[in-house]
Motif scaffolding. Structure first.
Motif, mmCIF file in Angstrom:
data_model
loop_
_atom_site.group_PDB
_atom_site.id
_atom_site.type_symbol
_atom_site.label_atom_id
_atom_site.label_comp_id
_atom_site.label_asym_id
_atom_site.label_seq_id
_atom_site.Cartn_x
_atom_site.Cartn_y
_atom_site.Cartn_z
ATOM 1 N N ALA A 1 0.847 -1.200 0.000
ATOM 2 C CA ALA A 1 0.000 0.000 0.000
ATOM 3 C C ALA A 1 0.879 1.246 0.000
ATOM 4 C CB ALA A 1 -0.899 0.006 1.233
ATOM 5 N N ALA A 2 0.320 2.378 -0.421
ATOM 6 C CA ALA A 2 1.064 3.643 -0.423
ATOM 7 C C ALA A 2 1.150 4.190 1.005
ATOM 8 C CB ALA A 2 0.373 4.654 -1.323
ATOM 9 N N HIS A 3 2.265 4.883 1.294
ATOM 10 C CA HIS A 3 2.467 5.496 2.614
ATOM 11 C C HIS A 3 3.124 6.861 2.440
ATOM 12 C CE1 HIS A 3 1.402 1.860 4.809
ATOM 13 N NE2 HIS A 3 2.199 1.165 3.993
ATOM 14 N N THR A 4 3.179 7.614 3.540
ATOM 15 C CA THR A 4 3.939 8.871 3.547
ATOM 16 C C THR A 4 4.800 8.903 4.797
ATOM 17 O OG1 THR A 4 2.555 10.325 4.913
ATOM 18 C CG2 THR A 4 1.872 10.027 2.616
ATOM 19 N N ALA A 5 5.782 9.797 4.800
ATOM 20 C CA ALA A 5 6.500 10.150 6.030
ATOM 21 C C ALA A 5 6.313 11.660 6.123
ATOM 22 C CB ALA A 5 7.970 9.774 5.938
ATOM 23 N N MET B 1 4.872 10.923 10.862
ATOM 24 C CA MET B 1 3.840 9.894 10.795
ATOM 25 C C MET B 1 3.392 9.716 9.348
ATOM 26 S SD MET B 1 0.655 12.170 12.188
ATOM 27 C CE MET B 1 -0.691 11.284 11.428
ATOM 28 N N CYS B 2 2.568 8.701 9.131
ATOM 29 C CA CYS B 2 1.951 8.499 7.814
ATOM 30 C C CYS B 2 0.572 9.146 7.856
ATOM 31 C CB CYS B 2 1.829 7.005 7.514
ATOM 32 S SG CYS B 2 0.900 6.680 6.003
ATOM 33 N N ILE B 3 0.306 10.069 6.928
ATOM 34 C CA ILE B 3 -0.998 10.752 6.984
ATOM 35 C C ILE B 3 -2.142 9.811 6.609
ATOM 36 C CG2 ILE B 3 -0.176 13.123 6.652
ATOM 37 C CD1 ILE B 3 -1.035 12.825 3.702
ATOM 38 N N LEU B 4 -1.843 8.713 5.898
ATOM 39 C CA LEU B 4 -2.904 7.754 5.557
ATOM 40 C C LEU B 4 -3.172 6.796 6.712
ATOM 41 C CD1 LEU B 4 -1.870 6.785 1.914
ATOM 42 C CD2 LEU B 4 -3.550 8.478 2.643
ATOM 43 N N HIS B 5 -2.114 6.482 7.482
ATOM 44 C CA HIS B 5 -2.227 5.527 8.586
ATOM 45 C C HIS B 5 -1.556 6.141 9.809
ATOM 46 C CE1 HIS B 5 -1.609 3.460 4.631
ATOM 47 N NE2 HIS B 5 -2.833 3.065 4.944
ATOM 48 N N PRO B 6 -2.298 7.012 10.519
ATOM 49 C CA PRO B 6 -1.699 7.834 11.585
ATOM 50 C C PRO B 6 -1.100 7.037 12.743
ATOM 51 C CG PRO B 6 -4.094 8.102 11.496
ATOM 52 C CD PRO B 6 -3.715 7.304 10.296
ATOM 53 N N TRP B 7 -1.332 5.734 12.796
ATOM 54 C CA TRP B 7 -0.689 4.926 13.844
ATOM 55 C C TRP B 7 0.770 4.629 13.494
ATOM 56 C CZ3 TRP B 7 -4.788 3.383 10.808
ATOM 57 C CH2 TRP B 7 -4.496 2.451 9.797
ATOM 58 N N MET B 8 1.150 4.893 12.251
ATOM 59 C CA MET B 8 2.560 4.708 11.847
ATOM 60 C C MET B 8 3.339 5.937 12.297
ATOM 61 S SD MET B 8 1.981 3.289 7.960
ATOM 62 C CE MET B 8 3.739 3.098 7.642
ATOM 63 N N LYS B 9 4.286 5.726 13.210
ATOM 64 C CA LYS B 9 5.021 6.858 13.763
ATOM 65 C C LYS B 9 6.522 6.572 13.812
ATOM 66 C CE LYS B 9 1.272 8.789 16.430
ATOM 67 N NZ LYS B 9 0.441 8.624 17.598
HETATM 68 CU CU LIG Z 1 0.764 4.532 5.638
#
Ligand SMILES: [Cu+2]
Length: 195
Positions: A146-150, A181-189
């Protein structure tokens, strides 16, 4: 002569009677009018009082509503402040124990399954905490499907969308601690420490 005088007297008496009756009538009428006016006045007074009471009650209700709203707002603000404080404390402890030596270039993996695993914790970005020297570069490699961001919490950097299999980098020119964090999955920190 006597008859004429008598007639005159009779006319006078009659006139007096008529005048007296009409005066009495008008006096009664005046009395009635007065009573009516008073009743009307009382009604008006009552109406005004009722209106005032209603207005008062409305104002009080409004005031109470306002008070409740202000209290709720205050409580929300308090909770927000507490959450912020807790986050700050967490950052401080992360800073106190940096993982490894600062390097010129570091690669961080956006780990597999992190789009759905809300409990990935410090294994969402691998490693979740990295240190680079001032001017150093961090590259995020998306090994997930899946796509992610930092995206920096303070807005200082953002990789924007990194698609599956792609990479994105950022150069850090100012010393400091940068939680992201990932703006799509805010639990990713994760955190980048620049030193
Ligand atoms: Cu993500």
């Amino acid at each position: 002569m006597n008859t004429k005088l008598l007639a005159s007297f009779a006319v006078f008496v009659l006139l007096a009677a008529v005048v007296s009756v009409s005066m009495t009538n008008s006096a009664f009428a005046a009395e009635d009018k007065k009573a009516e006016m008073k009743a009307k006045k009382d009604d008006k007074k009552t109406a005004i009082k009722e209106k005032k009471d209603t207005k008062k009650a409305e104002m009080k209700a409004k005031k109470d509503d306002k008070k409740t709203a202000i209290k709720e707002k205050k409580d929300t603000k308090k909770a927000e402040m507490k959450a912020k404080k807790d986050t700050a404390t967490g950052q401080t402890s992360a800073k106190a124990a940096p993982s490894g030596e600062a390097l010129k270039e570091v690669t961080v993996d956006m780990a597999k399954g992190t789009a759905s695993d809300t409990n990935c914790g410090d294994k969402c970005y691998l490693p979740s905490t990295v240190a680079v020297t001032v001017g150093g570069k961090v590259t995020w490699k998306n090994v997930d499907s899946a796509a992610h961001t930092a995206t920096a919490s303070d807005g200082s950097f953002d990789t924007s969308l990194v698609n599956a299999g792609a990479s994105a980098s950022n150069t850090f020119n100012t010393a400091g601690s940068y939680p992201y964090m990932c703006i799509l999955h805010p639990w990713m920190k994760g955190t980048v420490t620049v030193q």
